[in-house]
Motif scaffolding. Structure first.
Motif, PDB file in Angstrom:
ATOM      1  N   ARG A 163       0.847  -1.247  -0.136  1.00  0.00           N
ATOM      2  CA  ARG A 163       0.057   0.176   0.023  1.00  0.00           C
ATOM      3  C   ARG A 163       0.778   1.254  -0.013  1.00  0.00           C
ATOM      4  O   ARG A 163       0.650   2.164  -0.848  1.00  0.00           O
ATOM      5  CB  ARG A 163      -0.780   0.033   1.390  1.00  0.00           C
ATOM      6  CG  ARG A 163      -1.935  -0.948   1.167  1.00  0.00           C
ATOM      7  CD  ARG A 163      -3.033  -0.945   2.636  1.00  0.00           C
ATOM      8  NE  ARG A 163      -3.789  -2.086   2.493  1.00  0.00           N
ATOM      9  CZ  ARG A 163      -5.126  -1.969   1.943  1.00  0.00           C
ATOM     10  NH1 ARG A 163      -5.520  -0.727   1.530  1.00  0.00           N
ATOM     11  NH2 ARG A 163      -5.992  -3.041   1.934  1.00  0.00           N
ATOM     12  N   THR A 189      -6.772 -12.742   0.309  1.00  0.00           N
ATOM     13  CA  THR A 189      -7.304 -11.526   0.825  1.00  0.00           C
ATOM     14  C   THR A 189      -6.980 -10.053   0.821  1.00  0.00           C
ATOM     15  O   THR A 189      -7.314  -9.262   0.190  1.00  0.00           O
ATOM     16  CB  THR A 189      -7.823 -11.732   2.667  1.00  0.00           C
ATOM     17  OG1 THR A 189      -8.445 -13.056   2.792  1.00  0.00           O
ATOM     18  CG2 THR A 189      -8.658 -10.689   3.208  1.00  0.00           C
ATOM     19  N   GLN A 193      -7.856  -7.005  -1.670  1.00  0.00           N
ATOM     20  CA  GLN A 193      -7.791  -5.599  -1.260  1.00  0.00           C
ATOM     21  C   GLN A 193      -7.174  -4.547  -2.234  1.00  0.00           C
ATOM     22  O   GLN A 193      -7.427  -3.483  -2.265  1.00  0.00           O
ATOM     23  CB  GLN A 193      -7.428  -5.428   0.219  1.00  0.00           C
ATOM     24  CG  GLN A 193      -8.373  -6.205   1.387  1.00  0.00           C
ATOM     25  CD  GLN A 193      -7.773  -6.116   2.588  1.00  0.00           C
ATOM     26  OE1 GLN A 193      -6.540  -5.966   2.844  1.00  0.00           O
ATOM     27  NE2 GLN A 193      -8.604  -6.765   3.610  1.00  0.00           N
ATOM     28  N   ASP A 196      -8.682  -4.024  -5.337  1.00  0.00           N
ATOM     29  CA  ASP A 196      -9.667  -3.003  -5.198  1.00  0.00           C
ATOM     30  C   ASP A 196      -9.085  -1.478  -5.089  1.00  0.00           C
ATOM     31  O   ASP A 196      -9.633  -0.591  -5.461  1.00  0.00           O
ATOM     32  CB  ASP A 196     -10.566  -3.309  -3.955  1.00  0.00           C
ATOM     33  CG  ASP A 196     -11.320  -4.622  -4.300  1.00  0.00           C
ATOM     34  OD1 ASP A 196     -11.767  -4.930  -5.379  1.00  0.00           O
ATOM     35  OD2 ASP A 196     -11.812  -5.094  -3.315  1.00  0.00           O
TER      36      ASP A 196
END
Length: 340
Positions: A163, A189, A193, A196
């Motif tokens: 991120r 998972t 994320q 997205d």
């Protein structure tokens, strides 16, 4: 007609070694429209990462020789010097690297590195750059971004580092984002994320995105168009639906056949036999001929003596295969059955 944000024509990249020239990219063509999401897939060594590094100008100053054209918004990036390339790298073209732990400097905090990326291209104070970096950390979902600004890369989890890398790549809102295997080392998972997150930030900024990956599942989920690379070439280019349901190149069909199926749990995977060609000594004909299950069906041994060009096999669908020239889509030949 709108000028594409990226137009690559006959890109070739070679690296000198003690054993000879390594032909890493061999006549790559690619067009990316503004706001479009394109996937580049293929085995390791197919030229995906070298192509993306060339777009970023990361091979400048090395022993690599780059020829062809890389038009970004109409400007050819290939002949630009390192200093001429700096306004593009980071400001207009951003990149998410495969391993953020090695891409980030271990001696500097994450926030400082993101702020530095912003200050390079914007005349702002250190305080303003810090505020922008904290805001970007918050946008990519880093909890308590003010405190995390002073954390070091090793203090972040794998998902948080990815991120942070996305924050660094997007802080200047580039017109083109290159994501090189952005979810490889992440669990399912966190992978969802991250995908997205990239999609939502793309919608906000309007950036075009190139996904460099070997994961066809990611391609099916996020990409509009797909380029399949093999031996440093584009061997098939199509919309996602056509690639999965009207596959034209035997190599692309081999990639799809090697994927596990959620429907046929008892089915066996069909691996592609053999090995990719040596990039030191490329064959005269089709680069996939030695591994191709249908090369023997082409008359006059053309697959081994004549290198095929990209042939239009449908609307916005091209394949580099001699069989494509005789309409592989409507033939009775089932490549997967032949492969078995």
């Amino acid at each position: 007609m709108t000028t594409p944000i990226l137009d690559i024509r006959d890109l070739r990249v070679t690296f000198p070694t003690d054993d000879g020239l390594v032909h890493a990219v061999n006549g790559m063509d690619l067009v990316v429209q503004r706001g479009e999401t394109v996937g580049i897939v293929g085995e390791s060594g197919s030229g995906k990462t070298v192509t993306s590094q060339t777009l970023m100008g990361l091979l400048k100053g090395t022993s690599a020789k780059v020829t062809g054209r890389v038009l970004f918004d109409g400007t050819d990036l290939v002949p630009l010097s390192e200093s001429e390339m700096r306004p593009y790298r980071g400001r207009k073209i951003g990149m998410i690297f495969q391993d953020p732990l090695s891409a980030m400097h271990p001696f500097y905090t994450v926030g400082r590195q993101i702020a530095e990326a912003y200050r390079v291209h914007n005349r702002v104070s250190a305080k303003a750059a810090k505020a922008q970096a904290i805001e970007m950390l918050n946008r990519v979902g880093i909890p308590d971004p003010v405190a995390r600004y002073d954390s070091y890369p090793h203090e972040f989890s794998g998902g948080m580092r990815q991120r942070a890398m996305i924050a660094m790549a997007l802080i200047c809102e580039p017109e083109l984002l290159i994501a090189d295997e952005p979810t490889t080392a992440l669990d399912v998972t966190v992978q969802a994320q991250i995908l997205d997150l990239i999609g939502s930030l793309q919608a906000e900024t309007g950036s075009a995105v190139i996904f460099v990956t070997h994961d066809l599942g990611v391609v099916a989920e996020v990409c509009k168009r797909v380029v399949v690379m093999y031996g440093g070439q584009c061997v098939e280019e199509a919309g996602v639906h056509d690639l999965f349901f009207r596959t034209a190149h035997p190599y692309a069909r081999g990639l799809l056949a090697s994927m596990p199926s959620m429907v046929d749990e008892a089915g066996r995977l069909t691996p592609i036999p053999g090995f990719p060609p040596s990039l030191l000594d490329l064959p005269q004909g089709c680069l996939f001929a030695d591994r191709c299950p249908v090369a023997a069906l082409v008359p006059d041994d053309r697959c081994r003596t004549e290198r095929p060009g990209l042939t239009l096999v449908g609307s916005d669908h091209r394949a580099r295969c001699h069989l494509a020239e005789v309409d592989i889509q409507t033939s009775a030949l089932d490549l997967q059955e032949v492969a078995r």
